[in-house]
Each structure stands twice: as structure tokens, then as C-alpha cells.
Design a protein around this motif. Structure first.
Motif, mmCIF file in Angstrom:
data_model
loop_
_atom_site.group_PDB
_atom_site.id
_atom_site.type_symbol
_atom_site.label_atom_id
_atom_site.label_comp_id
_atom_site.label_asym_id
_atom_site.label_seq_id
_atom_site.Cartn_x
_atom_site.Cartn_y
_atom_site.Cartn_z
ATOM 1 N N LEU A 3 0.835 -1.205 0.000
ATOM 2 C CA LEU A 3 0.000 0.000 0.000
ATOM 3 C C LEU A 3 0.867 1.250 0.000
ATOM 4 C CD1 LEU A 3 -2.897 -1.009 2.416
ATOM 5 C CD2 LEU A 3 -2.947 -0.875 -0.072
ATOM 6 N N ALA A 10 -2.798 2.341 4.965
ATOM 7 C CA ALA A 10 -3.414 1.087 5.428
ATOM 8 C C ALA A 10 -4.740 1.405 6.115
ATOM 9 C CB ALA A 10 -2.476 0.362 6.377
ATOM 10 N N ARG A 11 -5.802 0.779 5.637
ATOM 11 C CA ARG A 11 -7.137 0.949 6.215
ATOM 12 C C ARG A 11 -7.803 -0.426 6.255
ATOM 13 N NH1 ARG A 11 -10.472 5.109 2.969
ATOM 14 N NH2 ARG A 11 -11.922 4.731 4.685
ATOM 15 N N PRO A 12 -7.520 -1.228 7.279
ATOM 16 C CA PRO A 12 -8.035 -2.597 7.322
ATOM 17 C C PRO A 12 -9.555 -2.687 7.383
ATOM 18 C CG PRO A 12 -6.729 -2.087 9.292
ATOM 19 C CD PRO A 12 -6.668 -0.896 8.406
ATOM 20 N N ASP A 13 -10.211 -1.575 7.708
ATOM 21 C CA ASP A 13 -11.663 -1.582 7.810
ATOM 22 C C ASP A 13 -12.361 -1.404 6.461
ATOM 23 O OD1 ASP A 13 -10.494 1.029 7.906
ATOM 24 O OD2 ASP A 13 -12.452 1.861 8.433
ATOM 25 N N PRO A 15 -12.272 -2.401 2.121
ATOM 26 C CA PRO A 15 -11.680 -3.338 1.167
ATOM 27 C C PRO A 15 -10.819 -2.644 0.117
ATOM 28 C CG PRO A 15 -13.964 -2.942 0.598
ATOM 29 C CD PRO A 15 -13.706 -2.201 1.887
ATOM 30 N N GLN A 45 -10.931 1.327 -1.089
ATOM 31 C CA GLN A 45 -9.777 1.842 -1.803
ATOM 32 C C GLN A 45 -9.726 1.086 -3.124
ATOM 33 O OE1 GLN A 45 -6.761 1.080 1.255
ATOM 34 N NE2 GLN A 45 -6.463 3.284 1.404
ATOM 35 N N GLY A 88 -3.086 -9.221 -2.043
ATOM 36 C CA GLY A 88 -3.537 -8.255 -1.042
ATOM 37 C C GLY A 88 -4.914 -7.693 -1.294
ATOM 38 N N ASP A 90 -8.941 -7.442 -1.791
ATOM 39 C CA ASP A 90 -10.157 -8.084 -1.295
ATOM 40 C C ASP A 90 -11.070 -8.463 -2.454
ATOM 41 O OD1 ASP A 90 -9.811 -7.823 1.669
ATOM 42 O OD2 ASP A 90 -9.614 -5.711 1.076
ATOM 43 N N PRO A 164 -17.753 -10.309 8.628
ATOM 44 C CA PRO A 164 -16.551 -11.164 8.533
ATOM 45 C C PRO A 164 -16.839 -12.650 8.321
ATOM 46 C CG PRO A 164 -16.300 -9.575 10.301
ATOM 47 C CD PRO A 164 -17.711 -9.445 9.808
ATOM 48 N N GLN A 168 -15.400 -14.567 5.106
ATOM 49 C CA GLN A 168 -14.521 -15.734 5.228
ATOM 50 C C GLN A 168 -15.047 -16.903 4.406
ATOM 51 O OE1 GLN A 168 -14.183 -16.416 9.432
ATOM 52 N NE2 GLN A 168 -12.803 -14.687 9.738
#
Length: 195
Positions: A3, A10-13, A15, A45, A88, A90, A164, A168
Motif C-alpha cells: 500500500l 493502510a485501512r483494514p476496515d 476493502p 480503496q 492483497g 479483497d 466477517p 470468510q
């Protein structure tokens, strides 16, 4: 690290969605640009990667400048970076007008990058629309080549991403797909031998 190289924080919250090139009308870049105003860009993103005409590159630059760290465009990337981007991501966006790249689609499935695209060609053969109730399927399909249809498919992906346990299941389904060459080779051998 990836990223950072793409100049995204980085924004893990949210996709990371990637749109592979070549970035032209056939691959759906024009359709995706028309769809951008409908999308909740604050909740994602997006990376456009691949060669583009000067006009398309300018439109992508404008989108990048207007979205402040949400959308980036990079020309064709080396093989390692391409694999890292798929690993990386989503989701991979494949809104092709005609036939999307089957090989890229298979790589995306293997890496767990959920395909979101138009149900034509290899995409139609390899991707089953995800059903939330049964938790079956491998991606999100749309039929009509129009912004509303692409938007609806992306929105369905975003709904699953926010849950989640569903995400998954979807990623597991995508990664479990098997498309061995041996099976195809045996089928062709049987055809050519006249059996």
C-alpha cells in the motif's frame, strides 16, 4: 509495504478493490469510471493497474486527484507486484464488455481476491454468484453492461465484506476452486482420439 508503494494508507476496515488492465472500454474501465459517482468511495480503496490511452490515463488522474488517497492508477506492473496486488486485494473488478481475462480470474480466485464482474465468457463459466443464505458461490456477477448493474454488484460485495463470517466463507469458496490442466488435457485427448 505494498500500500505504501501505491501511496495508499493502510485501512483494514475498508476493502481494497483492484481493476486490472489494459484499461480500455472492452475491459470495462470506461464503465467503472462512469460508476464511480454511485460508489461509496469513503468505504473502499481502489487500484487501477495497467496501460491506458492518454485520454483514459487523464481521466484516471482526475479520479485519483478528486478522491484523495482512495483511487490510484499505476501502469503495467512487474510480475511480482502484480501477484502481491492480487494477494492483497479483497476484490478484483472484471466488468469486461466481452470476454474478461480467464487466467487473471483464476489467479484472483486462487489468491482469495473475490471477483466482481460481468457474467460473460470465462467469468460466467468460473464464477458462481454468492448466496448469503447458503454461503455458496465464489463472487458477484452482473449481466447488463451499465453503471447501475456494476454498482449493484459492488454494493453486494461491500455488504458481505462488512460481515466477517460471510466474507470468510466467500474467500474460502473462491480459494477452493480447482481448474487443473490435466482434466482439460484428458478431455481434449478424448476428443482428438475420437472416443
Amino acid at each position: 509495504a505494498l500500500l505504501g508503494r501505491l501511496e495508499l494508507r493502510a485501512r483494514p476496515d475498508v476493502p481494497l478493490l483492484v481493476m486490472p488492465g489494459p484499461l480500455d472500454e472492452d475491459r470495462g474501465a470506461e464503465l467503472l469510471l462512469e460508476t464511480l459517482p454511485r460508489l461509496p468511495l469513503d468505504r473502499m480503496q481502489m487500484v487501477f493497474w495497467g496501460d491506458a490511452s492518454p485520454e483514459m490515463a487523464e481521466r484516471l488522474r482526475e479520479a485519483q486527484n478528486n478522491t484523495s488517497g482512495v483511487i490510484v492508477h499505476r501502469p503495467m506492473l512487474d510480475t511480482e507486484t502484480t501477484h502481491n496486488l492480487l494477494a492483497g486485494a479483497d476484490a478484483v473488478l472484471l466488468p469486461a464488455q466481452h470476454e474478461p481475462s480467464g487466467l487473471l480470474l483464476l489467479k484472483a480466485l486462487r489468491y482469495g481476491a473475490v471477483p466482481v464482474g460481468r457474467g460473460v465468457g470465462a467469468f460466467k463459466e468460473a464464477v458462481v454468484d454468492f448466496d448469503r443464505a447458503s454461503r455458496t458461490g465464489t463472487g458477484f456477477c452482473f449481466e447488463q453492461w451499465e453503471p447501475q448493474a456494476l454498482d449493484a454488484a459492488v454494493q453486494r460485495f461491500l455488504e458481505v465484506f462488512r460481515k466477517p463470517e460471510l466474507m470468510q466463507s466467500l474467500v474460502r469458496n473462491a480459494m477452493a476452486q480447482q481448474y487443473p490442466w490435466r482434466q482439460s488435457a484428458l478431455l481434449y485427448k478424448k476428443i482428438y482420439e475420437g472416443s
